[in-house]
Design a protein around this motif. Sequence first.
Motif, PDB file in Angstrom:
ATOM      1  N   GLU A   1       9.415  -2.451  -7.433  1.00  0.00           N
ATOM      2  CA  GLU A   1       8.435  -1.532  -6.859  1.00  0.00           C
ATOM      3  C   GLU A   1       9.111  -0.456  -6.023  1.00  0.00           C
ATOM      4  O   GLU A   1       8.665   0.701  -6.009  1.00  0.00           O
ATOM      5  N   THR A   2      10.183  -0.822  -5.346  1.00  0.00           N
ATOM      6  CA  THR A   2      10.923   0.155  -4.543  1.00  0.00           C
ATOM      7  C   THR A   2      11.575   1.204  -5.422  1.00  0.00           C
ATOM      8  O   THR A   2      11.498   2.410  -5.135  1.00  0.00           O
TER       9      THR A   2
ATOM     10  N   LYS B   1       8.950   9.460  -5.890  1.00  0.00           N
ATOM     11  CA  LYS B   1       9.285  10.366  -4.794  1.00  0.00           C
ATOM     12  C   LYS B   1      10.187  11.496  -5.291  1.00  0.00           C
ATOM     13  O   LYS B   1      10.061  12.651  -4.849  1.00  0.00           O
TER      14      LYS B   1
ATOM     15  N   ASN C   1       7.830   8.780  13.959  1.00  0.00           N
ATOM     16  CA  ASN C   1       6.560   8.178  13.576  1.00  0.00           C
ATOM     17  C   ASN C   1       5.556   8.377  14.704  1.00  0.00           C
ATOM     18  O   ASN C   1       5.923   8.400  15.884  1.00  0.00           O
TER      19      ASN C   1
ATOM     20  N   SER D   1       8.831   3.480  -6.814  1.00  0.00           N
ATOM     21  CA  SER D   1       8.345   4.394  -5.787  1.00  0.00           C
ATOM     22  C   SER D   1       9.356   5.489  -5.508  1.00  0.00           C
ATOM     23  O   SER D   1       8.993   6.664  -5.313  1.00  0.00           O
TER      24      SER D   1
ATOM     25  N   TYR E   1      15.731   6.207   0.047  1.00  0.00           N
ATOM     26  CA  TYR E   1      14.978   5.400   0.994  1.00  0.00           C
ATOM     27  C   TYR E   1      15.953   4.767   1.978  1.00  0.00           C
ATOM     28  O   TYR E   1      17.024   4.280   1.579  1.00  0.00           O
TER      29      TYR E   1
ATOM     30  N   SER F   1       2.542   5.822  11.563  1.00  0.00           N
ATOM     31  CA  SER F   1       2.470   6.766  10.449  1.00  0.00           C
ATOM     32  C   SER F   1       3.605   7.769  10.559  1.00  0.00           C
ATOM     33  O   SER F   1       3.910   8.270  11.643  1.00  0.00           O
TER      34      SER F   1
ATOM     35  N   VAL G   1      12.469   0.844   4.693  1.00  0.00           N
ATOM     36  CA  VAL G   1      11.275   1.249   3.955  1.00  0.00           C
ATOM     37  C   VAL G   1      10.697   0.123   3.100  1.00  0.00           C
ATOM     38  O   VAL G   1       9.511  -0.218   3.208  1.00  0.00           O
ATOM     39  N   ALA G   2      11.496  -0.453   2.225  1.00  0.00           N
ATOM     40  CA  ALA G   2      10.988  -1.487   1.316  1.00  0.00           C
ATOM     41  C   ALA G   2      10.446  -2.683   2.082  1.00  0.00           C
ATOM     42  O   ALA G   2       9.398  -3.245   1.732  1.00  0.00           O
TER      43      ALA G   2
ATOM     44  N   TRP H   1       7.413  -4.172  -0.482  1.00  0.00           N
ATOM     45  CA  TRP H   1       7.674  -3.959  -1.902  1.00  0.00           C
ATOM     46  C   TRP H   1       8.709  -4.937  -2.436  1.00  0.00           C
ATOM     47  O   TRP H   1       9.581  -5.416  -1.708  1.00  0.00           O
TER      48      TRP H   1
ATOM     49  N   GLU I   1       9.228  -2.758   5.213  1.00  0.00           N
ATOM     50  CA  GLU I   1       7.994  -2.412   5.911  1.00  0.00           C
ATOM     51  C   GLU I   1       6.807  -2.291   4.953  1.00  0.00           C
ATOM     52  O   GLU I   1       5.672  -2.632   5.308  1.00  0.00           O
ATOM     53  N   GLN I   2       7.061  -1.819   3.734  1.00  0.00           N
ATOM     54  CA  GLN I   2       5.994  -1.643   2.763  1.00  0.00           C
ATOM     55  C   GLN I   2       5.665  -2.927   2.008  1.00  0.00           C
ATOM     56  O   GLN I   2       4.640  -2.999   1.323  1.00  0.00           O
TER      57      GLN I   2
END
Length: 296
Positions: free
Chosen positions: A269-270, A277, A163, A273, A255, A172, A259-260, A265, A262-263
């Motif tokens: 939603e995970t 992807k 990142n 997404s 994932y 990012s 991930v979930a 979600w 941090e976002q």
Amino acid sequence: MASTAHSLYCFEILAASLENHDSLELRQVEDLWARYEFETRAGNNTTERDIHDELEGDDGEMTEDDGDDEIDEEVSEDYNEEADPRPAPSNLRLASISRLQASSPASASTSSTPSTLSTTSSQAALADASKSSSRSSFFSFRGRSHTSPARNEEEHPLFVTWNAISPRGHKSLRGCIGTFEPHELAAGLKSYALTSAFDDTRFSPITRSELPSLANSITLLMAFTPCTNPLDWDIGAHGLRISFTYHSRRYGATYLPDVALEQGWTKEETILSLMRKAGWTGRSSEWKKVADLNCV
């Protein structure tokens, strides 16, 4: 279990590739990190002689590093080489380990997320771009490095994530690639540290100028468990690997555990997404209707 030393090893491998020099081995990095931790714990409660004897071991002599002058400058801000060539124990630091101690949002941290899928996700961010570079890092203490006896090598499926950290601490993604096939740890980290940095087709290859602002995380995977349904897993504890059939074509995506969370979600939603992807283009309300949706 992934460790800070594993993340530092990935930085070492990446820097060596970008700067065209040989890299330390994983065991050497682990030894250097262990020595740094010892020095930090020693602090004011241990005399300089005790620390010297501990690091010296049976060799009877510590080898001076022949690297660049930046190393001495970063050992301690209060260190004056002409006044006293021996730093006090409280200031004894391997150069640029401060990148793992800075208090800014872009500073390094170590975290573990124990679960049945991912034993640990350890993160090490490079902070303070004005000081941090692979040339002024503790890896430059090569002259002091000695390799410990060989350890039993572990094998794990693994992912390496890079990142970019902005001056304000915004993270990012710059690359994330891994494998579900078990790899011996040193070889796997070495391979995927570079693959995720240079070969993730979603991003341009990482460059040398980015090194001071990179963060790294390692995820070691184990105990893959099929879900009884697509929502049979815990956010922040489990990574997720899905596969399904849509229009007679097979899709799949993954994932990692962070991930979930941090976002921010939900589970649904995970899943949605993750299906996007993988390449699914159906309506969001119809994700449950896809054929043969398997989650691990």
